[in-house]
Design an enzyme around this catalytic site. Structure first.
Site, PDB file in Angstrom:
ATOM      1  N   GLY A 154       0.874  -1.183   0.000  1.00  0.00           N
ATOM      2  CA  GLY A 154       0.000   0.000   0.000  1.00  0.00           C
ATOM      3  C   GLY A 154       0.901   1.221   0.000  1.00  0.00           C
ATOM      4  O   GLY A 154       2.031   1.179  -0.522  1.00  0.00           O
ATOM      5  N   ILE A 156       2.555   2.791   2.509  1.00  0.00           N
ATOM      6  CA  ILE A 156       3.812   2.690   3.275  1.00  0.00           C
ATOM      7  C   ILE A 156       4.785   1.760   2.540  1.00  0.00           C
ATOM      8  O   ILE A 156       5.964   2.091   2.361  1.00  0.00           O
ATOM      9  CB  ILE A 156       3.536   2.195   4.719  1.00  0.00           C
ATOM     10  CG1 ILE A 156       2.613   3.169   5.448  1.00  0.00           C
ATOM     11  CG2 ILE A 156       4.849   2.032   5.487  1.00  0.00           C
ATOM     12  CD1 ILE A 156       2.126   2.694   6.813  1.00  0.00           C
ATOM     13  N   ARG A 177      -3.266  -8.690  -2.557  1.00  0.00           N
ATOM     14  CA  ARG A 177      -4.440  -9.310  -3.192  1.00  0.00           C
ATOM     15  C   ARG A 177      -4.518  -8.864  -4.650  1.00  0.00           C
ATOM     16  O   ARG A 177      -4.658  -9.654  -5.548  1.00  0.00           O
ATOM     17  CB  ARG A 177      -5.708  -8.906  -2.458  1.00  0.00           C
ATOM     18  CG  ARG A 177      -6.050  -9.926  -1.430  1.00  0.00           C
ATOM     19  CD  ARG A 177      -7.486  -9.839  -0.989  1.00  0.00           C
ATOM     20  NE  ARG A 177      -7.511 -10.184   0.419  1.00  0.00           N
ATOM     21  CZ  ARG A 177      -7.656  -9.318   1.413  1.00  0.00           C
ATOM     22  NH1 ARG A 177      -7.885  -8.051   1.157  1.00  0.00           N
ATOM     23  NH2 ARG A 177      -7.630  -9.699   2.661  1.00  0.00           N
ATOM     24  N   ALA A 236       4.730  -3.148  10.993  1.00  0.00           N
ATOM     25  CA  ALA A 236       3.254  -3.111  10.921  1.00  0.00           C
ATOM     26  C   ALA A 236       2.634  -3.399  12.294  1.00  0.00           C
ATOM     27  O   ALA A 236       2.243  -2.463  13.001  1.00  0.00           O
ATOM     28  CB  ALA A 236       2.780  -4.087   9.863  1.00  0.00           C
ATOM     29  N   ARG A 237       2.597  -4.660  12.687  1.00  0.00           N
ATOM     30  CA  ARG A 237       2.094  -5.030  14.008  1.00  0.00           C
ATOM     31  C   ARG A 237       2.837  -6.286  14.485  1.00  0.00           C
ATOM     32  O   ARG A 237       3.088  -7.202  13.697  1.00  0.00           O
ATOM     33  CB  ARG A 237       0.582  -5.332  13.969  1.00  0.00           C
ATOM     34  CG  ARG A 237      -0.323  -4.105  13.871  1.00  0.00           C
ATOM     35  CD  ARG A 237      -0.275  -3.240  15.129  1.00  0.00           C
ATOM     36  NE  ARG A 237      -1.143  -2.077  15.047  1.00  0.00           N
ATOM     37  CZ  ARG A 237      -0.786  -0.872  14.600  1.00  0.00           C
ATOM     38  NH1 ARG A 237       0.445  -0.659  14.172  1.00  0.00           N
ATOM     39  NH2 ARG A 237      -1.649   0.129  14.592  1.00  0.00           N
ATOM     40  N   GLU A 266       3.691  -5.358  23.479  1.00  0.00           N
ATOM     41  CA  GLU A 266       4.358  -4.064  23.615  1.00  0.00           C
ATOM     42  C   GLU A 266       3.934  -3.496  24.959  1.00  0.00           C
ATOM     43  O   GLU A 266       2.748  -3.529  25.268  1.00  0.00           O
ATOM     44  CB  GLU A 266       3.935  -3.112  22.490  1.00  0.00           C
ATOM     45  CG  GLU A 266       4.525  -3.525  21.155  1.00  0.00           C
ATOM     46  CD  GLU A 266       4.111  -2.624  20.003  1.00  0.00           C
ATOM     47  OE1 GLU A 266       3.453  -1.594  20.250  1.00  0.00           O
ATOM     48  OE2 GLU A 266       4.451  -2.952  18.860  1.00  0.00           O
ATOM     49  N   HIS A 285       8.170   0.942  18.687  1.00  0.00           N
ATOM     50  CA  HIS A 285       6.986   1.371  17.918  1.00  0.00           C
ATOM     51  C   HIS A 285       7.023   2.889  17.663  1.00  0.00           C
ATOM     52  O   HIS A 285       6.138   3.625  18.106  1.00  0.00           O
ATOM     53  CB  HIS A 285       5.691   0.965  18.638  1.00  0.00           C
ATOM     54  CG  HIS A 285       4.515   0.854  17.714  1.00  0.00           C
ATOM     55  ND1 HIS A 285       3.503  -0.043  17.893  1.00  0.00           N
ATOM     56  CD2 HIS A 285       4.186   1.541  16.587  1.00  0.00           C
ATOM     57  CE1 HIS A 285       2.595   0.098  16.941  1.00  0.00           C
ATOM     58  NE2 HIS A 285       3.000   1.058  16.120  1.00  0.00           N
ATOM     59  N   ILE A 286       8.061   3.312  16.940  1.00  0.00           N
ATOM     60  CA  ILE A 286       8.220   4.757  16.669  1.00  0.00           C
ATOM     61  C   ILE A 286       8.005   5.090  15.194  1.00  0.00           C
ATOM     62  O   ILE A 286       8.460   6.126  14.709  1.00  0.00           O
ATOM     63  CB  ILE A 286       9.624   5.263  17.090  1.00  0.00           C
ATOM     64  CG1 ILE A 286      10.739   4.453  16.385  1.00  0.00           C
ATOM     65  CG2 ILE A 286       9.803   5.222  18.600  1.00  0.00           C
ATOM     66  CD1 ILE A 286      12.024   5.214  16.226  1.00  0.00           C
ATOM     67  N   GLY A 287       7.307   4.188  14.485  1.00  0.00           N
ATOM     68  CA  GLY A 287       7.130   4.371  13.038  1.00  0.00           C
ATOM     69  C   GLY A 287       6.769   5.785  12.612  1.00  0.00           C
ATOM     70  O   GLY A 287       7.354   6.344  11.694  1.00  0.00           O
TER      71      GLY A 287
HETATM   72  C1  DGY Z   1      -0.231   3.316  13.224  1.00  0.00           C
HETATM   73  O1  DGY Z   1      -0.522   4.440  12.829  1.00  0.00           O
HETATM   74  O2  DGY Z   1      -0.956   2.338  13.008  1.00  0.00           O
HETATM   75  C2  DGY Z   1       1.004   3.183  14.019  1.00  0.00           C
HETATM   76  O3  DGY Z   1       1.526   1.918  13.995  1.00  0.00           O
HETATM   77  C3  DGY Z   1       0.746   3.616  15.448  1.00  0.00           C
HETATM   78  O4  DGY Z   1      -0.054   2.684  16.079  1.00  0.00           O
END
Ligand code: DGY
Length: 323
Positions: A154, A156, A177, A236-237, A266, A285-287
């Site tokens: 997508g 990102i 997909r 992502a997660r 986390e 988690h500092i994306g």
């Molecule tokens: C998001 O925007 O989904 C980041 O990972 C923060 O949770």
């Protein structure tokens, strides 16, 4: 109108809400709200701006069906039961696009840091272990001309692919997909089946939402299909990879390294063995943690609140069919 904000957010967003004359309650304590506190404040609000680890599940929407909007300070929405929100007729806003560059940059940073063992070398110096030069110790791995596999191309993923193509001339393959025509046209990206991506990639970067489908998709079986020289990057997660399987894959040399901005759980435990592995880089988690990006997220999240309270279409909505 009462707006409840579950964490302190940048002024840029607050100002927009203040201009509308809303009564704003912002949770400023540096601890997570208890479930009870979350419910009590949400019951008293017309809209909530939700960030942090509290989940809005089916039980929450049953008790807070009066809410006009739930606006997320994130692009991800795995902490919200979207089906329940939609059933309750509540639009869910999120913050896509504005954080794509910053999040892709975090993936890019983790890729380079892992390839050159940067975090490990930093820790070595801090521990007083910058000793004599050893030509064969602590070596990284090259990225030039390698193959990048993007899982979930997508916005990102596209930005990450663009950076890797520009900086290292990487060959881009992806698994989605549908086709991403822009990536195919501009970056020469090629869509492949997941197993082919696992087998061919030197770097795999994950950019899918956490869902029933993606939960634990990077497990022992997936790592076994990857190259032994491969780097696994997840911004992502944390729930998308199985951490125990990842640890074994790294220990056994099934894969070469991992860069994680997201973990499960986390925060990550400070004694987690991954933190002491040479080929592993972990960030908390500092994306999206860039001043300009967080301001833009606050503005978009505030606009989603305002639109929801006015009964208008949200600028960014996860469940647009309720609007
Ligand atoms: C998001 O925007 O989904 C980041 O990972 C923060 O949770």
């Amino acid at each position: 109108m009462n707006v409840f904000i579950t964490r302190e957010i940048p002024r840029a967003g607050l100002e927009l809400l203040e201009k509308e004359g809303y009564n704003i309650v912002q949770w400023v304590e540096k601890r997570e709200l208890t479930e009870e506190e979350f419910l009590t404040h949400s019951k008293a609000a017309n809209a909530i701006l939700l960030t942090g680890r509290r989940k809005a599940d089916a039980a929450f929407f049953e008790q807070c069906s009066h809410l006009k909007v739930v606006s997320l300070f994130s692009v991800g929405y795995d902490n919200v039961d979207i089906t329940a929100a939609t059933k309750a007729g509540i639009p869910i806003g999120n913050t896509p696009d504005v954080l794509s560059n910053a999040t892709a940059e975090t993936a890019f940073l983790l890729m380079i840091a892992t390839a050159r063992k940067a975090f490990y070398h930093h820790k070595r110096i801090a521990a007083g272990n910058w000793d004599f030069f050893e030509p064969t110790a602590g070596l990284g791995t090259d990225l030039f001309g390698k193959t990048l596999g993007i899982v979930g191309l997508g916005n990102i993923g596209f930005e990450m692919a663009k950076m890797c193509k520009g900086a290292y001339g990487m060959n881009i393959i992806y698994h989605n997909r549908g086709h991403n025509k822009q990536a195919e046209a501009e970056l020469g990206a090629k869509r492949v089946e997941l197993d082919d991506l696992l087998a061919q990639s030197d770097v795999i970067s994950v950019h899918v939402n956490l869902s029933d489908e993606s939960k634990g998709m990077f497990n022992a079986a997936a790592f076994a299909k990857m190259k032994s020289g491969a780097l696994f990057i997840n911004t992502a997660r944390g729930g998308i990879h199985n951490e125990a399987d990842l640890k074994v894959a790294l220990e056994n040399g099934t894969i070469w390294g991992a860069g994680l901005d997201v973990t499960n759980p986390e925060p990550m435990d400070k004694n987690n063995p991954l933190l002491n592995m040479e080929n592993v880089s972990v960030l908390p988690h500092i994306g999206s943690a860039v001043k300009e990006t967080r301001d833009a997220m606050a503005i978009l999240a505030a606009k989603n609140v305002i639109a929801g309270l006015k009964g208008e279409k949200l600028p960014a909505c996860v469940n647009p069919k309720v609007q």
